[in-house]
Design a protein around this motif. Structure first.
Motif, PDB file in Angstrom:
ATOM      1  N   ASP A  19      -8.696   8.946   0.798  1.00 23.33           N
ATOM      2  CA  ASP A  19      -9.424   8.259  -0.570  1.00 23.33           C
ATOM      3  C   ASP A  19      -9.814   9.213  -1.807  1.00 23.33           C
ATOM      4  O   ASP A  19     -11.203   9.220  -1.989  1.00 23.33           O
ATOM      5  CB  ASP A  19     -10.800   7.312  -0.067  1.00 23.33           C
ATOM      6  CG  ASP A  19     -10.706   5.975  -1.762  1.00 23.33           C
ATOM      7  OD1 ASP A  19      -9.727   6.440  -2.775  1.00 23.33           O
ATOM      8  OD2 ASP A  19     -11.872   5.967  -1.631  1.00 23.33           O
ATOM      9  N   ARG A  28       3.098   2.778  -5.348  1.00 22.87           N
ATOM     10  CA  ARG A  28       2.530   1.672  -4.881  1.00 22.87           C
ATOM     11  C   ARG A  28       0.829   2.403  -4.994  1.00 22.87           C
ATOM     12  O   ARG A  28       0.773   0.939  -4.883  1.00 22.87           O
ATOM     13  CB  ARG A  28       2.813   1.904  -2.924  1.00 22.87           C
ATOM     14  CG  ARG A  28       3.972   1.338  -2.744  1.00 22.87           C
ATOM     15  CD  ARG A  28       4.728   1.426  -1.190  1.00 22.87           C
ATOM     16  NE  ARG A  28       4.774   2.661  -0.980  1.00 22.87           N
ATOM     17  CZ  ARG A  28       5.634   3.212  -0.497  1.00 22.87           C
ATOM     18  NH1 ARG A  28       6.723   3.052  -1.594  1.00 22.87           N
ATOM     19  NH2 ARG A  28       5.785   4.292   0.087  1.00 22.87           N
ATOM     20  N   LYS A  29       0.502   3.121  -4.707  1.00 20.01           N
ATOM     21  CA  LYS A  29      -0.958   3.358  -4.720  1.00 20.01           C
ATOM     22  C   LYS A  29      -1.473   3.071  -5.784  1.00 20.01           C
ATOM     23  O   LYS A  29      -2.747   2.343  -5.928  1.00 20.01           O
ATOM     24  CB  LYS A  29      -1.076   4.853  -5.144  1.00 20.01           C
ATOM     25  CG  LYS A  29      -1.268   5.581  -3.201  1.00 20.01           C
ATOM     26  CD  LYS A  29      -1.390   7.223  -3.267  1.00 20.01           C
ATOM     27  CE  LYS A  29      -2.725   7.672  -3.145  1.00 20.01           C
ATOM     28  NZ  LYS A  29      -3.520   7.241  -1.739  1.00 20.01           N
ATOM     29  N   ALA A  42      -0.428   0.322  -7.774  1.00 22.73           N
ATOM     30  CA  ALA A  42      -0.127  -1.321  -7.802  1.00 22.73           C
ATOM     31  C   ALA A  42      -1.127  -1.533  -6.800  1.00 22.73           C
ATOM     32  O   ALA A  42      -1.807  -2.072  -7.137  1.00 22.73           O
ATOM     33  CB  ALA A  42       1.221  -1.315  -7.397  1.00 22.73           C
ATOM     34  N   THR A  43      -1.181  -0.789  -6.156  1.00 28.37           N
ATOM     35  CA  THR A  43      -2.459  -1.495  -4.896  1.00 28.37           C
ATOM     36  C   THR A  43      -3.789  -1.268  -5.920  1.00 28.37           C
ATOM     37  O   THR A  43      -5.270  -2.004  -6.096  1.00 28.37           O
ATOM     38  CB  THR A  43      -2.774  -0.564  -3.714  1.00 28.37           C
ATOM     39  OG1 THR A  43      -2.106  -0.589  -3.190  1.00 28.37           O
ATOM     40  CG2 THR A  43      -3.612  -1.187  -3.570  1.00 28.37           C
ATOM     41  N   LEU A  44      -4.227  -0.418  -6.797  1.00 28.15           N
ATOM     42  CA  LEU A  44      -5.133  -0.186  -7.474  1.00 28.15           C
ATOM     43  C   LEU A  44      -5.488  -0.508  -8.823  1.00 28.15           C
ATOM     44  O   LEU A  44      -6.542  -1.110  -9.121  1.00 28.15           O
ATOM     45  CB  LEU A  44      -4.601   1.609  -8.565  1.00 28.15           C
ATOM     46  CG  LEU A  44      -6.638   2.139  -9.126  1.00 28.15           C
ATOM     47  CD1 LEU A  44      -7.874   2.044  -8.156  1.00 28.15           C
ATOM     48  CD2 LEU A  44      -6.176   3.757  -9.297  1.00 28.15           C
ATOM     49  N   ALA A  89      -4.207  -3.822  -8.800  1.00 22.92           N
ATOM     50  CA  ALA A  89      -4.764  -5.153  -8.455  1.00 22.92           C
ATOM     51  C   ALA A  89      -6.300  -5.280  -7.892  1.00 22.92           C
ATOM     52  O   ALA A  89      -7.262  -5.753  -8.435  1.00 22.92           O
ATOM     53  CB  ALA A  89      -3.976  -5.463  -7.506  1.00 22.92           C
ATOM     54  N   LEU A  90      -6.662  -4.108  -7.669  1.00 16.65           N
ATOM     55  CA  LEU A  90      -8.298  -3.815  -7.258  1.00 16.65           C
ATOM     56  C   LEU A  90      -8.777  -3.180  -8.756  1.00 16.65           C
ATOM     57  O   LEU A  90     -10.124  -4.528  -8.735  1.00 16.65           O
ATOM     58  CB  LEU A  90      -8.484  -2.710  -6.731  1.00 16.65           C
ATOM     59  CG  LEU A  90      -8.268  -3.135  -5.392  1.00 16.65           C
ATOM     60  CD1 LEU A  90      -7.963  -2.283  -3.935  1.00 16.65           C
ATOM     61  CD2 LEU A  90      -9.079  -4.320  -4.509  1.00 16.65           C
ATOM     62  N   ARG A 150      -4.695   5.658 -13.447  1.00 12.53           N
ATOM     63  CA  ARG A 150      -3.219   5.276 -12.322  1.00 12.53           C
ATOM     64  C   ARG A 150      -3.568   6.778 -11.938  1.00 12.53           C
ATOM     65  O   ARG A 150      -3.564   7.853 -13.219  1.00 12.53           O
ATOM     66  CB  ARG A 150      -2.011   5.084 -13.458  1.00 12.53           C
ATOM     67  CG  ARG A 150      -1.854   6.129 -14.244  1.00 12.53           C
ATOM     68  CD  ARG A 150      -0.349   5.462 -15.023  1.00 12.53           C
ATOM     69  NE  ARG A 150       0.226   6.567 -16.157  1.00 12.53           N
ATOM     70  CZ  ARG A 150       1.417   6.041 -16.633  1.00 12.53           C
ATOM     71  NH1 ARG A 150       2.175   5.173 -15.764  1.00 12.53           N
ATOM     72  NH2 ARG A 150       1.958   6.713 -17.273  1.00 12.53           N
TER      73      ARG A 150
END
Length: 391
Positions: A286, A312-313, A315-317, A319-320, A326
């Protein structure tokens, strides 16, 4: 005068010649020729004149390349000739452990240590040039100086593994390459000469020249007198010994990855992970970075996969933290300009083909599909990264 005796080494290749133990005038001339950072008119012409021109390139992104000892004005002439129709650019040099500026921006490639997975990794640090002037970047420059000196010490350990082989690293390399005693003795004889010359002329040697490739380049100059067959076998043995030395090189003297990132961020800098396929665990760490290099000439096999990882990283970021910046996709040409200076017969063909700002993967149709799905393109990365560096 003790002589390394001429013995038949391999019927299919040249025999190792007799090598006097003492350093000769010819040895000294070769040593300083290999170390020289002064360019002849022919070398300057070779640097400034690219073998290929890319008239259709409108955007040039170069955030991972090494000027080495080549003057920046010659490199600028080469880039101008190679990309005559470029409309936008982001060009930042990344010398190993030495901060250098190009126009409004400055950069460096740093060796560091990730304790979480016990591995050396490298980071690209990029800055707006105004942020790293003078004392403001004093701590970072001190960290880089320490890292530069420590990395340079590997050359002396490399030579010691050849000339004082009591720790088994030479034996391991001999087993791997199948080198016979006459070849080993030939390599050791010249390694002792290089070691002696380094000690005798320590104060006259440019710090940037103290690196492992000094040994490779010295042996390459012996090709006219010794033949390609013999020198190729010598280089194979040298490479195996070097890998043994690198594998056992202590990581404890490098700064931790998190320390380097923290210092870069304190100066308003940005951070990119180069060729992450060589450091797989870093994709799971991280770390506070701006992006990942998904392609360079040494790292091409997993480009599609790496673009998918970044997507994918993101997309996860998102969402959080929808407002979070990005991760960006980068491609690095990893050009070493010192390779352009060498006579063509001594160049590493793969490295010699690299060109600052030329990353053909951006135009690859299969990779392009992945980039579209990830919302990335070269011009967009240039604009977004510039905005971060200028902010």
């Amino acid at each position: 005068m003790r002589i390394v005796k001429k013995v038949q080494d391999d019927a299919s290749c040249a025999q190792p010649p007799e090598v006097p133990e003492e350093v000769t005038d010819q040895d000294r001339e070769i040593f300083f020729r290999v170390l020289s950072e002064e360019l002849s008119p022919e070398q300057a012409r070779r640097v400034a004149t690219p073998p290929r021109v890319f008239p259709r390139e409108r955007a040039v992104l170069a955030t991972h390349w090494h000027p080495e000892f080549v003057p920046l004005d010659l490199i600028r002439r080469r880039i101008d000739a190679a990309f005559p129709n470029r409309a936008e650019e982001l060009i930042i040099p990344t010398q190993h452990n030495v901060l250098m500026a190009w126009g409004d921006y400055a950069g460096v490639e740093v060796d560091c240590y990730s304790r979480g997975f016990n591995q050396k990794v490298q980071l690209l640090l990029h800055f707006h040039e105004s942020r790293v002037r003078g004392e403001r970047a004093g701590v970072l420059r001190s960290m880089l100086t320490h890292t530069f000196r420590y990395r340079a010490s590997q050359l002396y350990e490399f030579l010691a593994a050849l000339t004082r082989p009591g720790d088994g690293r030479l034996k391991a390399a001999v087993r791997e390459t199948g080198a016979e005693h006459p070849l080993v003795a030939f390599v050791q004889a010249y390694a002792r000469k290089i070691e002696t010359l380094l000690e005798l002329h320590h104060d006259d040697i440019p710090p940037s020249a103290v690196k492992n490739k000094l040994v490779r380049n010295f042996f390459d100059t012996l090709r006219p007198s010794c033949g390609d067959g013999l020198i190729n076998r010598a280089q194979a043995l040298l490479k195996a010994v070097k890998q043994e030395v690198k594998a056992g090189f202590s990581l404890g003297y490098f700064y931790r990855t998190s320390e380097i990132i923290e210092e870069a961020r304190a100066l308003g800098g940005c951070v990119v992970v180069p060729h992450p396929e060589q450091f797989w665990p870093i994709l799971l760490a991280d770390y506070d970075v701006d992006g990942f290099e998904v392609w360079n000439p040494q790292s091409q096999r997993y480009t599609d996969f790496l673009i998918g990882v970044v997507d994918r990283k993101n997309a996860t970021l998102s969402a959080l933290r929808p407002s979070a910046r990005r991760f960006l996709v980068f491609m690095g040409d990893d050009t070493h300009m010192g390779e352009k200076v060498k006579d063509p017969e001594y160049q590493d063909p793969a490295k010699a083909q690299r060109e600052v700002g030329h990353q053909p993967a951006w135009e690859d149709l299969a990779i392009g599909k992945q980039l579209i799905l990830a919302g990335m393109d070269k011009a967009g990365v240039i604009q977004e990264y510039k905005s971060r560096l200028d902010g």
